[in-house]
Design a protein around this motif. Sequence first.
Motif, PDB file in Angstrom:
ATOM      1  N   GLN A   1      46.400  35.811  42.507  1.00  0.00           N
ATOM      2  CA  GLN A   1      45.375  35.182  41.587  1.00  0.00           C
ATOM      3  C   GLN A   1      44.272  34.489  42.139  1.00  0.00           C
ATOM      4  O   GLN A   1      42.949  34.546  42.022  1.00  0.00           O
ATOM      5  CB  GLN A   1      46.195  34.213  40.521  1.00  0.00           C
ATOM      6  N   VAL A   2      44.779  33.719  43.244  1.00  0.00           N
ATOM      7  CA  VAL A   2      43.681  33.130  43.995  1.00  0.00           C
ATOM      8  C   VAL A   2      42.427  34.156  44.799  1.00  0.00           C
ATOM      9  O   VAL A   2      41.422  33.918  44.615  1.00  0.00           O
ATOM     10  CB  VAL A   2      44.372  32.057  45.170  1.00  0.00           C
ATOM     11  N   TYR A   3      43.098  35.152  45.264  1.00  0.00           N
ATOM     12  CA  TYR A   3      42.386  36.179  45.561  1.00  0.00           C
ATOM     13  C   TYR A   3      41.313  36.607  44.778  1.00  0.00           C
ATOM     14  O   TYR A   3      40.110  36.796  45.086  1.00  0.00           O
ATOM     15  CB  TYR A   3      43.136  37.351  46.167  1.00  0.00           C
ATOM     16  N   SER A   4      41.735  37.001  43.607  1.00  0.00           N
ATOM     17  CA  SER A   4      40.777  37.508  42.448  1.00  0.00           C
ATOM     18  C   SER A   4      40.010  36.399  42.139  1.00  0.00           C
ATOM     19  O   SER A   4      38.675  36.671  42.080  1.00  0.00           O
ATOM     20  CB  SER A   4      41.691  37.607  41.186  1.00  0.00           C
ATOM     21  N   TRP A   5      40.162  35.049  42.155  1.00  0.00           N
ATOM     22  CA  TRP A   5      39.146  34.024  41.813  1.00  0.00           C
ATOM     23  C   TRP A   5      38.124  34.226  42.891  1.00  0.00           C
ATOM     24  O   TRP A   5      36.942  33.981  42.662  1.00  0.00           O
ATOM     25  CB  TRP A   5      40.013  32.727  41.537  1.00  0.00           C
ATOM     26  N   LEU A   6      38.527  34.218  44.000  1.00  0.00           N
ATOM     27  CA  LEU A   6      37.835  33.834  45.306  1.00  0.00           C
ATOM     28  C   LEU A   6      36.620  35.114  45.242  1.00  0.00           C
ATOM     29  O   LEU A   6      35.556  35.062  45.631  1.00  0.00           O
ATOM     30  CB  LEU A   6      38.436  33.976  46.620  1.00  0.00           C
ATOM     31  N   LYS A   7      37.210  36.366  45.009  1.00  0.00           N
ATOM     32  CA  LYS A   7      36.320  37.494  44.829  1.00  0.00           C
ATOM     33  C   LYS A   7      35.219  37.179  43.864  1.00  0.00           C
ATOM     34  O   LYS A   7      34.074  37.408  43.928  1.00  0.00           O
ATOM     35  CB  LYS A   7      37.141  38.823  44.664  1.00  0.00           C
ATOM     36  N   LYS A   8      35.715  36.817  42.728  1.00  0.00           N
ATOM     37  CA  LYS A   8      34.777  36.851  41.501  1.00  0.00           C
ATOM     38  C   LYS A   8      33.775  35.663  42.120  1.00  0.00           C
ATOM     39  O   LYS A   8      32.524  35.735  41.570  1.00  0.00           O
ATOM     40  CB  LYS A   8      35.532  35.877  40.423  1.00  0.00           C
ATOM     41  N   TYR A   9      34.239  34.365  42.654  1.00  0.00           N
ATOM     42  CA  TYR A   9      33.235  33.433  43.096  1.00  0.00           C
ATOM     43  C   TYR A   9      32.163  33.874  44.098  1.00  0.00           C
ATOM     44  O   TYR A   9      30.943  33.652  43.875  1.00  0.00           O
ATOM     45  CB  TYR A   9      34.210  32.433  43.624  1.00  0.00           C
ATOM     46  N   ARG A  10      32.511  34.705  45.078  1.00  0.00           N
ATOM     47  CA  ARG A  10      31.839  35.433  46.039  1.00  0.00           C
ATOM     48  C   ARG A  10      30.778  36.288  45.454  1.00  0.00           C
ATOM     49  O   ARG A  10      29.501  36.387  45.818  1.00  0.00           O
ATOM     50  CB  ARG A  10      32.484  35.987  47.271  1.00  0.00           C
ATOM     51  N   GLU A  11      31.144  37.006  44.510  1.00  0.00           N
ATOM     52  CA  GLU A  11      30.459  38.171  43.886  1.00  0.00           C
ATOM     53  C   GLU A  11      29.508  37.527  42.679  1.00  0.00           C
ATOM     54  O   GLU A  11      28.001  38.175  42.928  1.00  0.00           O
ATOM     55  CB  GLU A  11      31.042  39.238  43.230  1.00  0.00           C
ATOM     56  N   SER A  12      29.646  36.578  42.031  1.00  0.00           N
ATOM     57  CA  SER A  12      29.030  36.003  40.839  1.00  0.00           C
ATOM     58  C   SER A  12      28.647  34.788  40.860  1.00  0.00           C
ATOM     59  O   SER A  12      28.136  34.168  39.922  1.00  0.00           O
ATOM     60  CB  SER A  12      29.725  36.650  39.608  1.00  0.00           C
ATOM     61  N   GLY A  13      29.406  33.752  41.663  1.00  0.00           N
ATOM     62  CA  GLY A  13      29.113  32.324  41.668  1.00  0.00           C
ATOM     63  C   GLY A  13      29.971  31.710  40.736  1.00  0.00           C
ATOM     64  O   GLY A  13      30.975  32.317  40.114  1.00  0.00           O
ATOM     65  N   PRO A  14      29.940  30.343  40.452  1.00  0.00           N
ATOM     66  CA  PRO A  14      30.835  29.338  40.006  1.00  0.00           C
ATOM     67  C   PRO A  14      31.027  29.752  38.396  1.00  0.00           C
ATOM     68  O   PRO A  14      32.126  29.428  37.805  1.00  0.00           O
ATOM     69  CB  PRO A  14      30.405  28.053  40.347  1.00  0.00           C
ATOM     70  N   ASP A  15      29.941  30.280  37.789  1.00  0.00           N
ATOM     71  CA  ASP A  15      30.149  30.408  36.356  1.00  0.00           C
ATOM     72  C   ASP A  15      30.834  31.730  36.056  1.00  0.00           C
ATOM     73  O   ASP A  15      31.283  31.814  34.918  1.00  0.00           O
ATOM     74  CB  ASP A  15      28.557  30.947  35.786  1.00  0.00           C
ATOM     75  N   SER A  16      31.186  32.531  37.038  1.00  0.00           N
ATOM     76  CA  SER A  16      32.020  33.465  36.689  1.00  0.00           C
ATOM     77  C   SER A  16      33.683  33.166  36.347  1.00  0.00           C
ATOM     78  O   SER A  16      34.483  33.969  36.126  1.00  0.00           O
ATOM     79  CB  SER A  16      31.932  34.590  38.042  1.00  0.00           C
TER      80      SER A  16
END
Length: 71
Positions: free
Chosen positions: A3-18
Amino acid sequence: YQQVYSWLKKYRESGPDSLKDRRGRKVPEEELTEVQRLKIENRLLKARLEDNEIREALAKKVREIERRDRH
């Protein structure tokens, strides 16, 4: 970990709004498909119909009571 990996990937790809939780958000009308619009319209019409049926039943009951009180 996953789950943390998924959040980190989203954050890196689309920023905090993702990372915002969008569950239950209202979809703007222009984004709705025709089927979604029709389902919403159907739900509203069913609610109106039920409301009208309740009003008619109530009016009928009131007339019944008024007739009974006159006699």
